[in-house]
Scaffold this motif. Sequence first.
Motif, PDB file in Angstrom:
ATOM      1  N   LEU A  65       5.299 -68.969 -21.657  1.00 21.20           N
ATOM      2  CA  LEU A  65       5.086 -67.776 -20.857  1.00 21.20           C
ATOM      3  C   LEU A  65       5.192 -68.070 -19.370  1.00 21.20           C
ATOM      4  CD1 LEU A  65       4.449 -64.846 -21.294  1.00 21.20           C
ATOM      5  CD2 LEU A  65       2.017 -65.373 -21.157  1.00 21.20           C
ATOM      6  N   VAL A  66       4.590 -69.165 -18.959  1.00 19.60           N
ATOM      7  CA  VAL A  66       4.602 -69.488 -17.537  1.00 19.60           C
ATOM      8  C   VAL A  66       6.009 -69.853 -17.076  1.00 19.60           C
ATOM      9  CG1 VAL A  66       3.800 -71.146 -15.826  1.00 19.60           C
ATOM     10  CG2 VAL A  66       2.177 -70.121 -17.413  1.00 19.60           C
ATOM     11  N   TYR A  99       3.766 -70.938  -3.978  1.00 18.38           N
ATOM     12  CA  TYR A  99       2.976 -69.993  -4.777  1.00 18.38           C
ATOM     13  C   TYR A  99       3.057 -70.302  -6.264  1.00 18.38           C
ATOM     14  CZ  TYR A  99       1.905 -65.742  -7.343  1.00 18.38           C
ATOM     15  OH  TYR A  99       1.421 -64.857  -8.256  1.00 18.38           O
ATOM     16  N   ARG A 108       1.268 -73.514  -7.221  1.00 16.63           N
ATOM     17  CA  ARG A 108      -0.174 -73.454  -7.038  1.00 16.63           C
ATOM     18  C   ARG A 108      -0.871 -72.814  -8.254  1.00 16.63           C
ATOM     19  NH1 ARG A 108      -1.227 -70.011  -2.528  1.00 16.63           N
ATOM     20  NH2 ARG A 108       0.419 -71.232  -1.528  1.00 16.63           N
ATOM     21  N   GLY A 109      -0.177 -71.889  -8.885  1.00 23.86           N
ATOM     22  CA  GLY A 109      -0.754 -71.242 -10.056  1.00 23.86           C
ATOM     23  C   GLY A 109      -0.914 -72.170 -11.250  1.00 23.86           C
ATOM     24  N   GLN A 120      -2.036 -60.613 -20.499  1.00 32.74           N
ATOM     25  CA  GLN A 120      -3.178 -61.470 -20.188  1.00 32.74           C
ATOM     26  C   GLN A 120      -2.695 -62.800 -19.605  1.00 32.74           C
ATOM     27  OE1 GLN A 120      -6.281 -60.295 -20.597  1.00 32.74           O
ATOM     28  NE2 GLN A 120      -6.921 -62.100 -19.426  1.00 32.74           N
ATOM     29  N   GLY A 121      -1.742 -63.387 -20.300  1.00 34.93           N
ATOM     30  CA  GLY A 121      -1.247 -64.687 -19.863  1.00 34.93           C
ATOM     31  C   GLY A 121      -0.605 -64.630 -18.483  1.00 34.93           C
ATOM     32  N   LEU A 122       0.227 -63.640 -18.271  1.00 30.71           N
ATOM     33  CA  LEU A 122       0.898 -63.540 -16.969  1.00 30.71           C
ATOM     34  C   LEU A 122      -0.100 -63.261 -15.858  1.00 30.71           C
ATOM     35  CD1 LEU A 122       4.244 -61.680 -17.813  1.00 30.71           C
ATOM     36  CD2 LEU A 122       3.905 -64.070 -17.151  1.00 30.71           C
ATOM     37  N   ASP A 133      -3.200 -64.049 -15.717  1.00 31.13           N
ATOM     38  CA  ASP A 133      -3.935 -65.277 -15.416  1.00 31.13           C
ATOM     39  C   ASP A 133      -3.143 -66.181 -14.479  1.00 31.13           C
ATOM     40  OD1 ASP A 133      -6.126 -64.604 -16.820  1.00 31.13           O
ATOM     41  OD2 ASP A 133      -5.684 -65.807 -18.591  1.00 31.13           O
ATOM     42  N   TYR A 134      -1.927 -66.446 -14.886  1.00 30.89           N
ATOM     43  CA  TYR A 134      -1.108 -67.371 -14.097  1.00 30.89           C
ATOM     44  C   TYR A 134      -0.835 -66.830 -12.694  1.00 30.89           C
ATOM     45  CZ  TYR A 134       3.129 -69.540 -12.326  1.00 30.89           C
ATOM     46  OH  TYR A 134       4.057 -70.136 -11.514  1.00 30.89           O
ATOM     47  N   LEU A 135      -0.438 -65.572 -12.634  1.00 28.66           N
ATOM     48  CA  LEU A 135       0.005 -65.037 -11.348  1.00 28.66           C
ATOM     49  C   LEU A 135      -1.148 -64.876 -10.362  1.00 28.66           C
ATOM     50  CD1 LEU A 135       2.578 -62.441 -12.716  1.00 28.66           C
ATOM     51  CD2 LEU A 135       3.088 -64.575 -11.507  1.00 28.66           C
ATOM     52  N   VAL A 136      -2.333 -64.596 -10.870  1.00 27.34           N
ATOM     53  CA  VAL A 136      -3.480 -64.448  -9.972  1.00 27.34           C
ATOM     54  C   VAL A 136      -4.018 -65.816  -9.572  1.00 27.34           C
ATOM     55  CG1 VAL A 136      -5.857 -63.628  -9.833  1.00 27.34           C
ATOM     56  CG2 VAL A 136      -4.068 -62.156 -10.787  1.00 27.34           C
ATOM     57  N   ARG A 137      -3.920 -66.760 -10.486  1.00 29.23           N
ATOM     58  CA  ARG A 137      -4.439 -68.086 -10.174  1.00 29.23           C
ATOM     59  C   ARG A 137      -3.711 -68.706  -8.976  1.00 29.23           C
ATOM     60  NH1 ARG A 137      -3.307 -71.489 -14.687  1.00 29.23           N
ATOM     61  NH2 ARG A 137      -4.175 -69.766 -15.906  1.00 29.23           N
ATOM     62  N   GLY A 138      -2.447 -68.356  -8.832  1.00 27.22           N
ATOM     63  CA  GLY A 138      -1.689 -68.888  -7.699  1.00 27.22           C
ATOM     64  C   GLY A 138      -2.151 -68.350  -6.359  1.00 27.22           C
TER      65      GLY A 138
END
Lengths: 228, 228, 228, 228
Positions: free
Chosen positions: C166-167, C200, C203-204, D195-197, D199-204
Amino acid sequence: MVQNSNSSSNKPGSARVRRKSEARRLEILRAAARVFRRSGVAAAGMRDIAEEADLSPGNLYYYFAGKDELLFFCQDQTVDRMLEAAEAARASTLPVADQLRAVIRAHLHYTLEELEGATAHLEIDMLAEDLRRPLIEKRDKYEQAVRALIAKGIKRGEFAPCDTALVARAILGALNWASRWYRPDGKQSVSAIAQGLADYLVRGLAGPPKANPNANTAPARAISGGQT
Amino acid sequence: MVQNSNSSSNKPGSARVRRKSEARRLEILRAAARVFRRSGVAAAGMRDIAEEADLSPGNLYYYFAGKDELLFFCQDQTVDRMLEAAEAARASTLPVADQLRAVIRAHLHYTLEELEGATAHLEIDMLAEDLRRPLIEKRDKYEQAVRALIAKGIKRGEFAPCDTALVARAILGALNWASRWYRPDGKQSVSAIAQGLADYLVRGLAGPPKANPNANTAPARAISGGQT
Amino acid sequence: MVQNSNSSSNKPGSARVRRKSEARRLEILRAAARVFRRSGVAAAGMRDIAEEADLSPGNLYYYFAGKDELLFFCQDQTVDRMLEAAEAARASTLPVADQLRAVIRAHLHYTLEELEGATAHLEIDMLAEDLRRPLIEKRDKYEQAVRALIAKGIKRGEFAPCDTALVARAILGALNWASRWYRPDGKQSVSAIAQGLADYLVRGLAGPPKANPNANTAPARAISGGQT
Amino acid sequence: MVQNSNSSSNKPGSARVRRKSEARRLEILRAAARVFRRSGVAAAGMRDIAEEADLSPGNLYYYFAGKDELLFFCQDQTVDRMLEAAEAARASTLPVADQLRAVIRAHLHYTLEELEGATAHLEIDMLAEDLRRPLIEKRDKYEQAVRALIAKGIKRGEFAPCDTALVARAILGALNWASRWYRPDGKQSVSAIAQGLADYLVRGLAGPPKANPNANTAPARAISGGQT
DNA sequence: TATGAATGAGATTTCATTCAT
DNA sequence: TATGAATGAAATCTCATTCAT
């Protein structure tokens, strides 16, 4: 080191080629005019025009952008020629009756004869605004020229007073209608027809000035909704 | 209410229904004529006509077999009226010039006015052979009547000799063209227009009998390809 | 001048000609890529490409078999370069974060910059099966390489566990989408954009290793329907 | 005597009928959206859409004026929904990270799910100016909303400083690209993907505020050429 | 190699007409 | 009688590709 071979001969329009292409365009315009005259503008299909011009429907679009453009060029050329004829008549020193006869003859010549672009003109309604507007302007200008000719004849005493707007439209109607009944293989030549119509249509203007209460000899004003 | 109260009184056969149906047909014809006049026959769609007549497109086909039939009835009615007018003129004892003026007035009346079926007429080409032929015959008959009127005037010495076929067509062209420029909300009434055109078009026939070598007064023959 | 002056030295086989021809092919590829980028693959016409490459439409077909082939070569070159970049990153000894940053920079460079063949890539659907399949395979291989890089980072403890498939797709989406908004005459250089996006997007992945129950670090499997 | 039966039931839109027709329109929109998603807007033909909606190509035009209108409604509905979601997020009192996650979830929901009109959005280039302009405005507004959300997070200290414009585009790219690889019959539900996206996108964005010399936290300005 | 011209398949769209109710 | 919906044929136009030179 002659890398950039921009020697003006590999661009899509060398002189000879452009001339050939231009000739084809004129052939197509003539064919389109034939179809327009024969079937009427609305009923003329691109297929018919392509067949008349002896090429595939798709290939038409190599030369013209579409039906609109085809029709526009036909009409535009015709009106231009008529405007020239009207101007030439105006500038002449002959009696006004002869000037008007010349305009009538030219009108029929350009409308009925096998010239490229000559169409039973002024079926303009189907054109998009961009193309319709300039044609309408020219058409109105031509109608004004005819009215002016009649008015001049009245002022000089050659013609009896009359409603110039109405009579101009009657004359133009008689002329334009000719393309509906004229058949190239008929008995009368275009010249003979032109002569006969000119005689009749001018005779209705002349004659001993007789008082006409409804007469309207006011200076011609453009009536944009009018149709020549 | 209790009229003709048989079992099935609203089957298409009952008298009242037939009468109502007939009235609806006339309304539709009027609407169709309006649309034909406004947009030209080719550009007039059945949807436009249905909307103008205030019924659904599908329902049109309950009253008429199709666009062809609608157009046919419009044209047919108009030409019938004109033929009547021509016959009435012929039978009158007035001077021929007045007879012709009456025909001209009737022609414009039937062409421009809001009568059921009155169409900017004679856009016949799109009709199927079956329907086109009788219209062409009537149209030719009408043209012949006009030519005969002119010939009578010449024979009586009222008109100068001329090519009656050509002049008849000129007159009819001037009249038919009127539907192209006439606007119901314009300044001149139909009567005024008719008066003005009749004056001009008849004046071109009269005048001092002057010898015309090209004159063709041979008995009128129907030219079926012609368009009035 | 007297190089390879055999009898028929401009037949397509001679060395010089082949070299010239090859250069022309590259010019054309660059032109095609520009048009593809500018208008999108579907909207790009062969005429547009021909004009951009400054030759006639017909002549394009001397160099390439058709639009499919042009598109294929564009895509193929781009993916090849990306695969090279991914391999180079894998082979490096830098921290995985830096390896991934390098891949991201290369991706944007090859996608946005004026290289021959660089297309707003991966509009592959219009290609025939023969040409589409190998591209899809390479594309999937590239996607796998990116996933493998992420997985390596997780294994080494540099990255937090996550759903690598997914990532990877999120990263590639962010990169590919750039060709939609990037304007060559904009404020930011491609390098600056690449720097910012790399920061960006990497960093995620990093951050304090936090337990993630949904994490999927299973060995990467090719998902052929996927689109990088 | 009830002649004028304008009793509001024979006009083309009685309540029941309009509802049925409206339902059909929605079905068609859903079908069109499916085809747009599956084939891409440019490659989607009216034939395909008609087949997917199970009616004849011509009949499509009974419900929609053309391909443009179909596409416009699809896009417009989608962007409207997204704007609503963005506004709802903005108005919430949750942490900004959660607000952004909600927007991301909504975006994927509206893009991937089987809603009427949901299209892999923003393939707008083929639309005529009239229809394109309002969509571009809405799209820009949505992009601005996402940027504003990020900026708010930075101001509140939740997010590290960054180039909000660039990061917003990265996020939207990752989301939009999802419609290219998502398969309805795949292993992951849309919710799981979202959910997965998220998580990743906000974590950055989050993490310990670390000085970034390139950071651009200037107030968001609309960049009309941009593509979300 | 290169060109202008040509073609044929297919796209969108229109519209008279028909159909089920 | 009347309706909304549907259809199929045809119209205009586009475009990748080919051809003669």
